[in-house]
Scaffold this motif. Structure first.
Motif, PDB file in Angstrom:
ATOM      1  N   PRO A 216      65.765  61.474 -10.621  1.00  0.00           N
ATOM      2  CA  PRO A 216      66.534  62.154 -11.674  1.00  0.00           C
ATOM      3  C   PRO A 216      67.818  61.419 -12.019  1.00  0.00           C
ATOM      4  O   PRO A 216      68.261  61.424 -13.160  1.00  0.00           O
ATOM      5  N   GLU A 217      68.411  60.743 -11.013  1.00  0.00           N
ATOM      6  CA  GLU A 217      69.669  60.056 -11.255  1.00  0.00           C
ATOM      7  C   GLU A 217      69.509  58.909 -12.244  1.00  0.00           C
ATOM      8  O   GLU A 217      70.423  58.596 -13.019  1.00  0.00           O
ATOM      9  N   MET A 218      68.337  58.276 -12.249  1.00  0.00           N
ATOM     10  CA  MET A 218      68.130  57.153 -13.166  1.00  0.00           C
ATOM     11  C   MET A 218      67.980  57.626 -14.608  1.00  0.00           C
ATOM     12  O   MET A 218      68.299  56.899 -15.546  1.00  0.00           O
ATOM     13  N   PHE A 219      67.483  58.846 -14.797  1.00  0.00           N
ATOM     14  CA  PHE A 219      67.353  59.374 -16.154  1.00  0.00           C
ATOM     15  C   PHE A 219      68.714  59.747 -16.739  1.00  0.00           C
ATOM     16  O   PHE A 219      68.843  59.955 -17.936  1.00  0.00           O
ATOM     17  N   ARG A 220      69.738  59.809 -15.885  1.00  0.00           N
ATOM     18  CA  ARG A 220      71.091  60.034 -16.393  1.00  0.00           C
ATOM     19  C   ARG A 220      71.771  58.722 -16.761  1.00  0.00           C
ATOM     20  O   ARG A 220      72.760  58.727 -17.492  1.00  0.00           O
ATOM     21  N   HIS A 221      71.258  57.605 -16.244  1.00  0.00           N
ATOM     22  CA  HIS A 221      71.926  56.322 -16.454  1.00  0.00           C
ATOM     23  C   HIS A 221      71.129  55.369 -17.334  1.00  0.00           C
ATOM     24  O   HIS A 221      71.629  54.306 -17.687  1.00  0.00           O
ATOM     25  N   TYR A 222      69.900  55.730 -17.667  1.00  0.00           N
ATOM     26  CA  TYR A 222      69.092  54.968 -18.604  1.00  0.00           C
ATOM     27  C   TYR A 222      68.830  55.822 -19.840  1.00  0.00           C
ATOM     28  O   TYR A 222      68.668  57.041 -19.729  1.00  0.00           O
ATOM     29  N   SER A 223      68.767  55.183 -20.993  1.00  0.00           N
ATOM     30  CA  SER A 223      68.321  55.857 -22.205  1.00  0.00           C
ATOM     31  C   SER A 223      66.821  55.626 -22.321  1.00  0.00           C
ATOM     32  O   SER A 223      66.374  54.608 -22.866  1.00  0.00           O
ATOM     33  N   ILE A 224      66.039  56.563 -21.778  1.00  0.00           N
ATOM     34  CA  ILE A 224      64.585  56.417 -21.676  1.00  0.00           C
ATOM     35  C   ILE A 224      63.911  57.268 -22.747  1.00  0.00           C
ATOM     36  O   ILE A 224      64.166  58.469 -22.854  1.00  0.00           O
ATOM     37  N   GLU A 225      63.049  56.657 -23.534  1.00  0.00           N
ATOM     38  CA  GLU A 225      62.339  57.392 -24.570  1.00  0.00           C
ATOM     39  C   GLU A 225      61.423  58.443 -23.932  1.00  0.00           C
ATOM     40  O   GLU A 225      60.711  58.155 -22.965  1.00  0.00           O
ATOM     41  N   PRO A 226      61.406  59.679 -24.455  1.00  0.00           N
ATOM     42  CA  PRO A 226      60.539  60.724 -23.890  1.00  0.00           C
ATOM     43  C   PRO A 226      59.077  60.499 -24.284  1.00  0.00           C
ATOM     44  O   PRO A 226      58.784  59.903 -25.327  1.00  0.00           O
ATOM     45  N   VAL A 227      58.167  61.000 -23.442  1.00  0.00           N
ATOM     46  CA  VAL A 227      56.743  60.928 -23.756  1.00  0.00           C
ATOM     47  C   VAL A 227      56.161  62.298 -24.093  1.00  0.00           C
ATOM     48  O   VAL A 227      55.073  62.387 -24.668  1.00  0.00           O
ATOM     49  N   ASP A 228      56.878  63.375 -23.740  1.00  0.00           N
ATOM     50  CA  ASP A 228      56.322  64.715 -23.937  1.00  0.00           C
ATOM     51  C   ASP A 228      56.128  65.111 -25.396  1.00  0.00           C
ATOM     52  O   ASP A 228      55.346  66.038 -25.663  1.00  0.00           O
ATOM     53  N   PRO A 229      56.779  64.482 -26.422  1.00  0.00           N
ATOM     54  CA  PRO A 229      56.446  64.859 -27.800  1.00  0.00           C
ATOM     55  C   PRO A 229      54.988  64.641 -28.171  1.00  0.00           C
ATOM     56  O   PRO A 229      54.526  65.161 -29.191  1.00  0.00           O
ATOM     57  N   TYR A 230      54.252  63.882 -27.357  1.00  0.00           N
ATOM     58  CA  TYR A 230      52.848  63.612 -27.686  1.00  0.00           C
ATOM     59  C   TYR A 230      52.055  64.893 -27.886  1.00  0.00           C
ATOM     60  O   TYR A 230      51.238  64.994 -28.816  1.00  0.00           O
ATOM     61  N   VAL A 231      52.266  65.892 -27.031  1.00  0.00           N
ATOM     62  CA  VAL A 231      51.461  67.113 -27.111  1.00  0.00           C
ATOM     63  C   VAL A 231      51.682  67.812 -28.448  1.00  0.00           C
ATOM     64  O   VAL A 231      50.730  68.240 -29.115  1.00  0.00           O
ATOM     65  N   GLY A 232      52.941  67.925 -28.871  1.00  0.00           N
ATOM     66  CA  GLY A 232      53.224  68.546 -30.155  1.00  0.00           C
ATOM     67  C   GLY A 232      52.645  67.758 -31.309  1.00  0.00           C
ATOM     68  O   GLY A 232      52.123  68.334 -32.284  1.00  0.00           O
ATOM     69  N   ARG A 233      52.728  66.429 -31.220  1.00  0.00           N
ATOM     70  CA  ARG A 233      52.159  65.586 -32.274  1.00  0.00           C
ATOM     71  C   ARG A 233      50.636  65.702 -32.311  1.00  0.00           C
ATOM     72  O   ARG A 233      50.024  65.705 -33.386  1.00  0.00           O
ATOM     73  N   LEU A 234      50.013  65.798 -31.136  1.00  0.00           N
ATOM     74  CA  LEU A 234      48.565  65.981 -31.076  1.00  0.00           C
ATOM     75  C   LEU A 234      48.172  67.312 -31.709  1.00  0.00           C
ATOM     76  O   LEU A 234      47.215  67.381 -32.497  1.00  0.00           O
ATOM     77  N   ALA A 235      48.905  68.369 -31.388  1.00  0.00           N
ATOM     78  CA  ALA A 235      48.612  69.688 -31.962  1.00  0.00           C
ATOM     79  C   ALA A 235      48.727  69.655 -33.481  1.00  0.00           C
ATOM     80  O   ALA A 235      47.885  70.204 -34.209  1.00  0.00           O
TER      81      ALA A 235
END
Length: 530
Positions: A216-235
């Protein structure tokens, strides 16, 4: 989501040791001792120096130390078992469920590289859809000499039952899982296109969830693109092809619990909030509409995200003894009463012989140069190419043209004399079934192994959606890793594992350039599905 307070079964695993990301001004730590030379590595350059985009992660590993990193790997393995992330392998014809093999060291790709990949994947899927539609209509690509006639009419995936059908928006392949590799110089290539029933996106999403819990600490220090929008886009994409107005009824059609990808079928249905159905849950009535059997009676179905192969989809049209499909479903689809995603017949372009023509297909239909490179491919059905393959088997990768999962692949440099003799005989006996490509080394990524952190070969499977309203590409993909030292086969069915893939707002390595070219034909590798 608040990444400082991860939820789920891992809970306290956020801090087995230090959880503060390092500053870049600290002295370079001595651990981990990792030098991938002479291989091309995704995170570390020659001499063990982290690439610019991976510096913060590599320094953080050094501060955690080997003990804490091993603890976090164990915690990830526990979570995967607890939430039931599995894949199926077959031993003697019997399916065995195994926990999903996951390595906690992520792969990192700079965002500017990813933007090129994204554009190339959309270009590729757009052209392939135009090709498929043309094959079932005018066949201009054949008459104008872009592809040979037997590539279409002679393909085992050409469905004459689909000739003249007009799916919504002219789109046949709505979902594509493309396999990408980098060579030993860092150049990107498309390895193959998976258009029939592309699998693996559930593991991409689960990998990210577990990684958020582990680091979790690395997600505070990196600007990482999310992958979870895929489900909404698939729907949204599924809804966009519905033949009905209003709120469509969508289902996921699975062959059943014994299918190797059943975990993914159930996962996607749950994430989409729709019913997971088998063939006997659906019925086609005289009005050519598809209905689901429910406790309240029959309910009309508008869109079917099908994970059943063409030949088992409708026993009235294809295999008459199929128990997996729905009698009359092709009739309903052809009459426009139900949408099928991906459409029957889309597998025509999911063929390694068609793959070799994709640069020409892009130029013909889009009047553009290919953004992503394609690997040179020998089609053994051609006499001259076959002779070249048979004379150089030791230097080639030989593949069945219509198989997946890494089955049947022979890497000449790693094959025994007996295996080479068998391959030569198979090519001579049935040349149409085989293609070959030159061998190069896939790029590597640091992987946690029994001996510590070691380089292992990787590929990458992003997922592209295409509907009447446009296209979408996952921000990252499923990185698959060959866990056996020296192996080029990354499929989980062949002993491979997986990694989370981070697309980050960080600098690329100026030593290697961007790793792309235009319209080139060069490279090599292996392939398959998870």
């Amino acid at each position: 989501m608040d990444l400082t307070q991860p939820s789920g079964t891992l809970g306290a695993v956020t801090a087995p040791t230090e959880t503060t990301a390092p500053t870049r001004g600290d002295a370079a730590p001595r651990w981990p001792p990792y030098d991938p030379s002479p291989l091309f590595d995704e995170l570390v350059g020659p001499g063990g120096t982290a690439r610019p985009a991976a510096e913060a992660l590599w320094e953080h590993f050094a501060r955690l130390g080997p003990g804490a990193l091993t603890e976090r790997q164990a915690a990830a393995d526990r979570e995967i078992r607890a939430i039931g992330v599995t894949f199926t392998v077959y031993d003697g014809g019997v399916g065995v469920d195994r926990p999903w093999p996951f390595d906690i060291i992520p792969r990192i790709i700079p965002r500017d590289h990813w933007q090129i990949i994204e554009a190339g994947l959309v270009q590729r899927l757009s052209a392939l859809n135009l090709f498929i539609d043309d094959c079932y209509h005018d066949q201009r690509a054949v008459t104008e000499g872009v592809v040979p006639a037997d590539l279409v009419s002679g393909s085992p995936n050409f469905r004459r039952e689909c000739v003249g059908v007009d799916p919504p928006g002219g789109i046949w392949a709505h979902i594509c899982g493309s396999d990408l590799i980098r060579d030993d110089q860092g150049f990107w290539y498309v390895l193959e296109d998976n258009l029939r029933v592309p699998s693996g996106v559930s593991y991409l999403l689960e990998n990210r969830m577990v990684t958020k819990h582990i680091f979790p600490e690395m997600f505070r220090h990196y600007s990482i693109e999310p992958v979870d929008p895929y489900v909404g886009r698939l729907a949204a994409m599924l809804a966009s092809v519905s033949p009905s107005t209003g709120d469509p009824t969508i289902v996921v059609l699975t062959p059943g619990i014994h299918n190797s990808a059943y975990f993914e079928h159930a996962f996607l249905a749950q994430q989409l909030g729709v019913e997971l159905v088998e063939g006997n849950d659906l019925v086609v009535l005289d009005d050519d509409c598809v209905y689901a059997r429910t406790i309240d009676g029959l309910e009309r179905v508008d869109v079917i995200y099908r994970r059943v192969d063409d030949l088992f989809l409708d026993p009235e049209v294809f295999h008459p003894d199929s128990m997996l499909g729905v009698p009359g479903i092709m009739r309903a689809w052809k009459s426009g009463r139900v949408a099928l995603v991906n459409a029957p017949g889309a597998g025509l372009a999911d063929d390694k012989k068609v793959y070799s023509y994709v640069p020409d297909i892009i130029r013909f239909y889009l009047d553009e140069e290919p953004i992503l490179w394609t690997i040179p491919t020998y089609r053994c059905s051609d006499a001259d190419s076959r002779a070249e393959v048979l004379d150089n088997l030791r230097e080639l990768v030989v593949k069945p043209a219509n198989e997946s999962g890494g089955y049947g692949v022979l890497v000449g440099s790693q094959a025994t004399d007996e295996e080479l003799i068998t391959a030569a005989r198979q090519i001579r006996d049935d040349p149409n079934r085989w293609v070959a490509q030159p061998i190069i080394q896939l790029s590597t990524a640091p992987t946690l192994c029994e001996e510590g952190i070691a380089p292992r070969h990787v590929d990458l499977r992003p997922f592209t959606l295409l509907g009447p309203d446009g296209a979408y590409v996952t921000r990252g993909g499923l990185t698959r890793v060959a866990r056996r030292k020296g192996s080029l086969i990354v499929n989980s069915s062949q002993g491979g594992g997986s990694k989370d893939t981070w697309v980050v707002d960080a600098p690329a390595d100026p030593r290697i350039g961007d790793g792309f070219g235009t319209g080139s034909d060069g490279g090599v590798a292996t392939e398959g599905t998870p």
